[in-house]
Design an enzyme around this catalytic site. Structure first.
Site, PDB file in Angstrom:
ATOM      1  N   GLY A  19      31.405  69.178  52.762  1.00 15.23           N
ATOM      2  CA  GLY A  19      29.947  69.589  52.746  1.00 15.23           C
ATOM      3  C   GLY A  19      29.372  68.503  53.360  1.00 15.23           C
ATOM      4  N   ARG A  61      35.293  62.775  60.422  1.00 16.81           N
ATOM      5  CA  ARG A  61      35.525  64.327  60.753  1.00 16.81           C
ATOM      6  C   ARG A  61      34.411  64.560  61.891  1.00 16.81           C
ATOM      7  NH1 ARG A  61      34.645  68.607  55.772  1.00 16.81           N
ATOM      8  NH2 ARG A  61      35.952  69.700  57.318  1.00 16.81           N
ATOM      9  N   CYS A 129      32.054  79.588  51.705  1.00 18.88           N
ATOM     10  CA  CYS A 129      32.502  78.252  51.515  1.00 18.88           C
ATOM     11  C   CYS A 129      31.778  77.457  50.326  1.00 18.88           C
ATOM     12  CB  CYS A 129      32.341  77.594  52.842  1.00 18.88           C
ATOM     13  SG  CYS A 129      33.124  75.837  52.981  1.00 18.88           S
ATOM     14  N   SER A 131      28.583  75.075  50.078  1.00 19.32           N
ATOM     15  CA  SER A 131      27.465  74.520  50.580  1.00 19.32           C
ATOM     16  C   SER A 131      26.553  73.959  49.146  1.00 19.32           C
ATOM     17  CB  SER A 131      26.446  75.088  51.328  1.00 19.32           C
ATOM     18  OG  SER A 131      25.143  74.631  51.495  1.00 19.32           O
ATOM     19  N   ASP A 198      26.702  73.004  59.143  1.00 21.44           N
ATOM     20  CA  ASP A 198      27.077  71.868  59.437  1.00 21.44           C
ATOM     21  C   ASP A 198      26.676  71.263  60.570  1.00 21.44           C
ATOM     22  OD1 ASP A 198      29.652  71.083  57.616  1.00 21.44           O
ATOM     23  OD2 ASP A 198      29.903  73.190  57.817  1.00 21.44           O
ATOM     24  N   ASN A 208      29.226  76.449  61.145  1.00 21.07           N
ATOM     25  CA  ASN A 208      29.413  76.491  59.901  1.00 21.07           C
ATOM     26  C   ASN A 208      30.907  76.818  59.652  1.00 21.07           C
ATOM     27  OD1 ASN A 208      28.516  75.952  57.081  1.00 21.07           O
ATOM     28  ND2 ASN A 208      28.948  78.102  56.667  1.00 21.07           N
ATOM     29  N   LYS A 209      31.489  76.900  58.430  1.00 18.13           N
ATOM     30  CA  LYS A 209      32.944  77.036  57.963  1.00 18.13           C
ATOM     31  C   LYS A 209      33.392  78.277  58.840  1.00 18.13           C
ATOM     32  CE  LYS A 209      34.931  75.124  55.836  1.00 18.13           C
ATOM     33  NZ  LYS A 209      35.953  73.999  56.439  1.00 18.13           N
ATOM     34  N   LYS A 234      20.638  68.404  60.397  1.00 20.41           N
ATOM     35  CA  LYS A 234      21.910  68.692  60.719  1.00 20.41           C
ATOM     36  C   LYS A 234      21.822  69.121  62.469  1.00 20.41           C
ATOM     37  CE  LYS A 234      23.612  70.055  56.373  1.00 20.41           C
ATOM     38  NZ  LYS A 234      23.901  71.144  55.585  1.00 20.41           N
TER      39      LYS A 234
HETATM   40  C1  RUB Z   1      31.822  72.774  54.098  1.00 20.05           C
HETATM   41  C2  RUB Z   1      30.719  73.817  54.962  1.00 20.05           C
HETATM   42  C3  RUB Z   1      29.388  74.031  54.283  1.00 20.05           C
HETATM   43  C4  RUB Z   1      28.430  73.209  55.091  1.00 20.05           C
HETATM   44  C5  RUB Z   1      26.965  72.980  54.403  1.00 20.05           C
HETATM   45  O1  RUB Z   1      32.814  72.699  55.059  1.00 20.05           O
HETATM   46  O2  RUB Z   1      30.977  74.335  55.780  1.00 20.05           O
HETATM   47  O3  RUB Z   1      28.635  75.141  54.313  1.00 20.05           O
HETATM   48  O4  RUB Z   1      28.884  71.732  55.384  1.00 20.05           O
HETATM   49  O5  RUB Z   1      27.147  72.317  52.877  1.00 20.05           O
HETATM   50  P1  RUB Z   1      33.942  71.733  54.380  1.00 20.05           P
HETATM   51  P2  RUB Z   1      25.804  71.501  52.506  1.00 20.05           P
HETATM   52  O6  RUB Z   1      34.313  72.104  53.160  1.00 20.05           O
HETATM   53  O7  RUB Z   1      34.981  71.614  55.579  1.00 20.05           O
HETATM   54  O8  RUB Z   1      33.271  70.401  54.598  1.00 20.05           O
HETATM   55  O9  RUB Z   1      25.038  72.278  52.152  1.00 20.05           O
HETATM   56  O10 RUB Z   1      26.575  70.592  51.185  1.00 20.05           O
HETATM   57  O11 RUB Z   1      25.632  70.313  53.447  1.00 20.05           O
END
Ligand code: RUB
Length: 306
Positions: A19, A61, A129, A131, A198, A208-209, A234
């Site tokens: 995330g 990443r 996913c 978040s 992301d 995003n995912k 972001k």
């Molecule tokens: C996680 C993902 C989340 C964003 C937002 O992908 O796509 O929706 O990162 O998360 P992965 P947050 O599991 O591959 O990291 O709101 O926690 O920033």
């Protein structure tokens, strides 16, 4: 022995920490630890250590502009400081890191405050996913006494949807798990889609995912409002200057570890949802149109463009 930065990068790469927010937080803490433990005798040496750390973290990443924005800014503050003593510079990094961590926390709270207003007691919401920003908003809505329900996708190949489902049931929020391909089946039965982000590009598209863009298409077809819940940090400034957001491609083993050798497996971790499919971005500035994102980021975070 591995340094704090190497350890953090490994935890990010292996998804032990996942995330975008969590990735940025662990990276900030690693940079801070590096400077407090550094034996560098002068500013030049410290700057060398910091730029190596930046490279290690950035290569952990690819699709992580939040981490890149904050790490870049902390290093920039050290660079432009008139201070020459590594110890004093470590204090500066400590202060800058704390400021970022506090800001991230404040944004998360503000987003939850705004986003939870879109959640009604009877709402059924689909998410994808895991978040931390989205689940925090759900927890806030629950604390406000709303009795809503969340449908979580599994999120193959690594099943981050299970983290979401576990967090929701721990907060006493009704959660239903579905396979990713059941999204269209449920789309007419949900009131809203709410997903994290992301990366946000200068054109207002959202990364995003993997699977998010398909969900957005299904939502569009079913006329179900699709919201992105995300900090504006972001935003990826390099997209303003023509770069495309890089999409991380992960190990094929995550999909099929004993696959026949002749099969090619592709495993992109993220995809891009066009702004036309996004009703609004729920961020620390309010619910904004994806079309206005560049303008809002320029006002709120001008330093991001350095
Ligand atoms: C996680 C993902 C989340 C964003 C937002 O992908 O796509 O929706 O990162 O998360 P992965 P947050 O599991 O591959 O990291 O709101 O926690 O920033």
């Amino acid at each position: 022995m591995a340094t704090a930065v190497e350890l953090a990068a490994k935890r990010i790469k292996t998804l032990e920490v996942q995330g975008a927010r969590n990735v940025a937080i662990i990276a900030i803490k690693a940079i801070e630890e590096l400077t407090t433990k550094s034996k560098a005798q002068n500013k030049n040496k410290l700057m060398n250590e910091l730029s190596k750390a930046r490279d290690i973290l950035f290569s952990s990443r690819e699709t992580e502009p939040l981490m890149r924005n904050v790490v870049r800014q902390i290093i920039h503050e050290v660079e432009k400081s008139k201070e020459k003593e590594p110890k004093e510079l470590a204090t500066l990094v400590h202060q800058a890191s704390n400021k970022f961590l506090q800001n991230l926390e404040a944004s998360k709270k503000r987003i939850a405050e705004i986003g939870s207003k879109r959640i009604k007691s009877s709402s059924r919401i689909l998410t994808h996913c895991h978040s931390s920003t989205v689940t925090y908003m759900f927890e806030r809505a629950k604390k406000e006494g709303k009795q809503f329900e969340v449908i979580c996708t599994e999120t193959r190949p690594l099943f981050q949807g299970r983290i979401t489902a576990q967090e929701l049931i721990a907060s006493d929020i009704k959660a239903t798990m579905i396979v990713d391909s059941a999204v269209r089946f449920f789309m007419n039965k949900v009131d809203l889609v709410m997903v994290g982000a992301d990366a946000i590009t200068s054109e207002g598209n959202v990364v995003n995912k993997i699977g998010t863009s398909l969900i957005a298409l299904a939502a569009n077809e079913a006329r179900t409002p699709f919201y992105v819940v995300s900090e504006l940090l972001k935003f990826d400034p390099s997209t303003v200057y023509g770069d495309y957001e890089k999409i991380e491609e992960r190990n094929p083993n995550e999909i099929w570890s004993e696959a026949p050798s002749k099969i090619e497996i592709r495993n992109p971790a993220f995809d891009i949802t066009r702004r036309n499919f996004i009703h609004g971005i729920i961020c620390e500035e309010g619910i904004i149109s994806p079309h206005s994102v560049l303008e809002v980021v320029r006002k709120r975070y001008p330093w991001i463009f350095i």
